[in-house]
Design a protein around this motif. Structure first.
Motif, PDB file in Angstrom:
ATOM      1  N   ARG A 290      -3.204  -3.618   4.749  1.00  0.00           N
ATOM      2  CA  ARG A 290      -3.078  -4.020   6.164  1.00  0.00           C
ATOM      3  C   ARG A 290      -4.414  -3.808   6.840  1.00  0.00           C
ATOM      4  O   ARG A 290      -4.641  -2.802   7.488  1.00  0.00           O
ATOM      5  CB  ARG A 290      -1.954  -3.182   6.816  1.00  0.00           C
ATOM      6  CG  ARG A 290      -1.423  -3.658   8.102  1.00  0.00           C
ATOM      7  CD  ARG A 290      -2.329  -3.396   9.315  1.00  0.00           C
ATOM      8  NE  ARG A 290      -2.295  -2.076   9.889  1.00  0.00           N
ATOM      9  CZ  ARG A 290      -3.383  -1.439  10.334  1.00  0.00           C
ATOM     10  NH1 ARG A 290      -4.581  -1.977  10.257  1.00  0.00           N
ATOM     11  NH2 ARG A 290      -3.275  -0.242  10.855  1.00  0.00           N
TER      12      ARG A 290
ATOM     13  N   GLU B 218      -6.542   4.888   5.534  1.00  0.00           N
ATOM     14  CA  GLU B 218      -6.877   3.833   6.488  1.00  0.00           C
ATOM     15  C   GLU B 218      -6.291   2.498   6.035  1.00  0.00           C
ATOM     16  O   GLU B 218      -6.465   2.103   4.886  1.00  0.00           O
ATOM     17  CB  GLU B 218      -8.413   3.717   6.568  1.00  0.00           C
ATOM     18  CG  GLU B 218      -8.917   2.887   7.710  1.00  0.00           C
ATOM     19  CD  GLU B 218      -8.668   3.511   9.073  1.00  0.00           C
ATOM     20  OE1 GLU B 218      -8.979   4.696   9.253  1.00  0.00           O
ATOM     21  OE2 GLU B 218      -8.148   2.796   9.960  1.00  0.00           O
ATOM     22  N   ASP B 219      -5.602   1.855   6.923  1.00  0.00           N
ATOM     23  CA  ASP B 219      -5.135   0.479   6.723  1.00  0.00           C
ATOM     24  C   ASP B 219      -4.289   0.292   5.461  1.00  0.00           C
ATOM     25  O   ASP B 219      -4.397  -0.725   4.756  1.00  0.00           O
ATOM     26  CB  ASP B 219      -6.312  -0.503   6.783  1.00  0.00           C
ATOM     27  CG  ASP B 219      -6.877  -0.593   8.209  1.00  0.00           C
ATOM     28  OD1 ASP B 219      -6.450   0.193   9.073  1.00  0.00           O
ATOM     29  OD2 ASP B 219      -7.736  -1.450   8.455  1.00  0.00           O
TER      30      ASP B 219
ATOM     31  N   ASP C 287      -4.570   5.429  11.321  1.00  0.00           N
ATOM     32  CA  ASP C 287      -3.824   4.402  12.064  1.00  0.00           C
ATOM     33  C   ASP C 287      -2.647   5.008  12.821  1.00  0.00           C
ATOM     34  O   ASP C 287      -2.279   4.536  13.890  1.00  0.00           O
ATOM     35  CB  ASP C 287      -3.352   3.305  11.102  1.00  0.00           C
ATOM     36  CG  ASP C 287      -4.536   2.651  10.438  1.00  0.00           C
ATOM     37  OD1 ASP C 287      -5.347   2.055  11.142  1.00  0.00           O
ATOM     38  OD2 ASP C 287      -4.675   2.795   9.204  1.00  0.00           O
TER      39      ASP C 287
ATOM     40  N   LYS D 199     -15.914   2.564   8.765  1.00  0.00           N
ATOM     41  CA  LYS D 199     -15.432   3.814   9.376  1.00  0.00           C
ATOM     42  C   LYS D 199     -16.402   4.954   9.071  1.00  0.00           C
ATOM     43  O   LYS D 199     -16.696   5.776   9.925  1.00  0.00           O
ATOM     44  CB  LYS D 199     -14.039   4.169   8.833  1.00  0.00           C
ATOM     45  CG  LYS D 199     -12.937   3.206   9.262  1.00  0.00           C
ATOM     46  CD  LYS D 199     -12.216   3.673  10.516  1.00  0.00           C
ATOM     47  CE  LYS D 199     -11.202   2.631  10.968  1.00  0.00           C
ATOM     48  NZ  LYS D 199     -10.536   2.938  12.226  1.00  0.00           N
TER      49      LYS D 199
HETATM   50 MG    MG Z   1      -7.136   1.165  10.741  1.00  0.00          MG
END
Ligand code: MG
Ligand code: NDP
Ligand code: PYR
Length: 601
Positions: free
Chosen positions: A192, A282-283, A306, A210
């Motif tokens: 995602r 992350e994601d 997130d 990041k």
């Molecule tokens: Mg994110």
């Protein structure tokens, strides 16, 4: 000619007396990966082994035209760079000129990545000094575009790619990473990526971006940071057909095999870098993100950005908005469009904050209404799908599935969108918020810009400048009725660098939710009345490095008070202690000031 003779002599001296030169080259680093006292110390860089062209090819050592004549001669690079010696200020002008001359943001992204690959110090110096202009390039929104076109953008590998085929050998792959003292990992499996969906191995742009912010905004040394992409395949059919795709062109591995792979990854990280190594998830897809957070948070040093980082930045924005609406948290009715990682995280943290304000959990949850892909989350709704965290916010209420009708019916005072549905805050939604509130609070948090629920201009114009607005990706200032508004960027970038800095420097082992509440409270207190008057719910981006430092300091106070820190002895002046760890973007000197040319007779 004289200098050539001197150079030959000097080179002999250099190689025979290398430790003397090396002693002049220090970087500030955190102590060893052990769990003992974590006093910052000066660490020797062993430059003496690298000479000649290899220095220019090493982005950690390369200064390009900024090498002094002495350095060029002593290090065997004389003639390999143009004769003019440039100051870092002159180099910066060159970078900024090149940056501005690129015709698109994606070109600017490629240019900056090339600079990072070439001259790391210069990259970070320029990024740190130009956060407002460059963060939208190395981060959202442009990084989203770069991920979508990663096959084309790809120049040199950065970070580690660990594939499902490497199962059983993850530790060995970690050992291939050249840095031994990694303190922070950002990991994704690409399922995602922002609001762009499954981008598989193309998602590597996110951990890289990041971690650039870990250094630029949090001052964490780049050598301590490791971006990782876990390639378990992709369900994105377009990528299967993309001839430039860099990952496995197979459907995602799921179930036990996937879980075992992630387990092995976490164990390998702990074995290689210690249990204090921070792992930022992350994601990941929604169905994995919550599970892994619960599974690993008490075993490893980990958080999900997130869910938790976003929660903190949005809560900070809400806290700041209370100073405009002159209300308490519990006076508000919150409506969330989307009930995924971001919004559930925010809703949970606001619940915690309301409880701290004196509300019962039930009262707090009663203030929070949520909408997902099946409509308003109500108990026993016909469309079903109320599992996990959503249940906590389900209401005894009639079922509705149209956001415009829901807003008109519920009349929320705060509307927060994080569902990656572009334009979900229609004219009718915004007008409805404006009709029922003197100062409607509207956050369009979805990333990148193409997925935003509405633009800043739409929000300010339709509410005639009355709304209190923030967005996940940056929007330019806009003027309504002669007043200029500077929309705040409600992005977890205000949180994760500071939290990571505090966690690493204080040796925090497990990151509890209260840390994020403290981070949110700290961030909101840094917003001045002047900021609020300009429409800013967050300090301006050019202050974000100081913001990260303050968050880390606040976190340090908290973790020492509660016994969650493991770095002892406890520093008296926490800010000074943390400051002493910060990455210095100034070039190192390779030759001591005191060095004199030797006699050449
Ligand atoms: Mg994110
Ligand atoms: N500003 C920031 O700092 C951050 C922003 N984000 C952004 O937030 C967005 C969502 O991320 P995340 O929460 O992690 O994603 P998730 O996939 O976890 O959640 C998405 C949510 O949106 C819901 N949804 C989907 N379609 C609709 C619809 N038509 N109407 C209402 N709700 C809908 C989903 O419903 P269902 O549950 O039924 O599937 C789900 O609850 C992304 O764009 C991301 O970039 C994320 C993190 C940080
Ligand atoms: C900002 C961020 O983490 C996201 O959009 O996923």
């Amino acid at each position: 000619m004289a200098y050539n003779i001197a150079a030959v002599t000097a080179r002999k001296i250099f190689s025979s007396n290398s430790s003397k030169f090396a002693q002049s080259c220090y970087v500030i680093t955190r102590g060893s990966s052990s769990d003992g006292p974590q006093e910052p110390k000066k660490e020797l860089i062993n430059h003496s082994r690298v000479r000649g062209i290899d220095i220019l090819r090493n982005p950690k050592l390369n200064k390009g035209t900024a090498f002094t004549l002495k350095e060029r001669q002593l290090m065997g690079i004389h003639g390999l760079v143009p004769p003019t010696v440039r100051s870092v200020e002159e180099q910066t002008i060159r970078v900024l000129t090149n940056f501005s001359k690129r015709s698109s943001d994606l070109d600017r992204f490629i240019y900056l990545m090339a600079l990072q690959d070439r001259n790391e110090k210069l990259f970070y110096k320029v990024l740190c000094e130009n956060v407002e202009e460059m963060m939208p390039i190395v981060y959202t929104p442009t990084v989203g575009q770069a991920c979508q076109q990663y096959g084309v953008v790809f120049r040199r590998p950065r970070g580690l790619f660990i594939s499902i085929k490497d199962k059983g050998h993850i530790y060995e792959i970690l050992c291939n990473w050249p840095e031994r003292n990694v303190k922070a990992i950002v990991v994704t499996d690409g399922e995602r990526i922002l609001g762009l969906g499954d981008l598989g191995a193309y998602g590597m742009g996110i951990p890289v971006g990041k971690l650039s912010l870990y250094t630029a905004l949090g001052g964490i040394h780049p050598a301590k940071c490791l971006p990782i992409l876990l390639d378990v395949g992709t369900n994105n059919e377009k990528l299967h057909e993309d001839p430039l795709y860099i990952g496995h062109c197979e459907p995602r591995v799921t179930g036990q095999e996937y879980d075992d792979f992630i387990d092995e990854f976490m164990q390998a990280v702990a074995k290689r870098y210690g249990y204090s190594c921070l792992v930022q998830f992350e994601d990941f897809g929604n169905h994995n993100a919550f599970r892994f957070l619960e599974k690993y948070r008490d075993v490893y040093c980990t958080f999900n950005d997130d869910i938790q980082g976003t929660a903190a930045v949005a809560a900070a924005g809400v806290f700041a908005s209370l100073r405009i609406t002159k209300t308490k948290l519990t006076d508000n009715k919150f409506l969330f469009q989307g009930a995924g990682e971001a919004n559930i995280g925010i809703a949970e943290l606001l619940t915690l904050a309301m409880i701290e304000e004196g509300a019962t959990e039930q009262e707090a949850r009663s203030k929070i209404w949520m909408v997902d892909s099946r409509g308003l989350i109500t108990k026993g709704r016909p469309s079903g799908g109320i599992s996990g965290h959503k249940k906590e916010f389900a209401k005894d209420y009639k079922h509705m599935d149209n956001l415009e009708e829901i807003v008109e019916d519920l009349k929320p005072s705060v509307l927060i969108g994080a569902a990656a549905i572009a334009g979900a805050f229609t004219e009718k939604v915004i007008l409805s918020m404006a009709a029922h509130n003197e100062r409607p609070v509207i956050f369009a948090l979805s990333n990148p810009t193409s997925k935003a629920e509405c633009s800043a201009e739409e929000a300010y114009t339709l509410t005639e400048g009355r709304c209190v607005f923030a967005s996940g990706s940056p929007f330019p200032a806009c003027t309504v009725n002669g007043k200029t508004f500077y929309p705040g960027q409600g992005n977890n970038a205000y949180i994760f660098p500071g939290v990571a800095l505090g966690v690493i420097t204080c040796g925090v082992r497990h990151i509890e939710d209260k840390i994020f509440l403290h981070a949110a409270q700290c961030l909101s207190k840094l917003v001045t009345d002047e900021n609020l008057a300009e429409g800013r719910l967050y300090p301006p981006l050019n202050q974000i490095q100081e913001v990260s430092l303050k968050i880390a300091t606040e976190l340090a106070e908290f973790v020492y008070r509660t016994g969650a820190a493991s770095a002892y002895p406890e520093p008296k002046d926490k800010e000074a202690y943390i400051r002493s760890f910060l990455y210095d973007t100034n070039y190192e000197q390779f030759v001591p000031d005191t060095w004199e040319w030797p006699e050449t007779k």
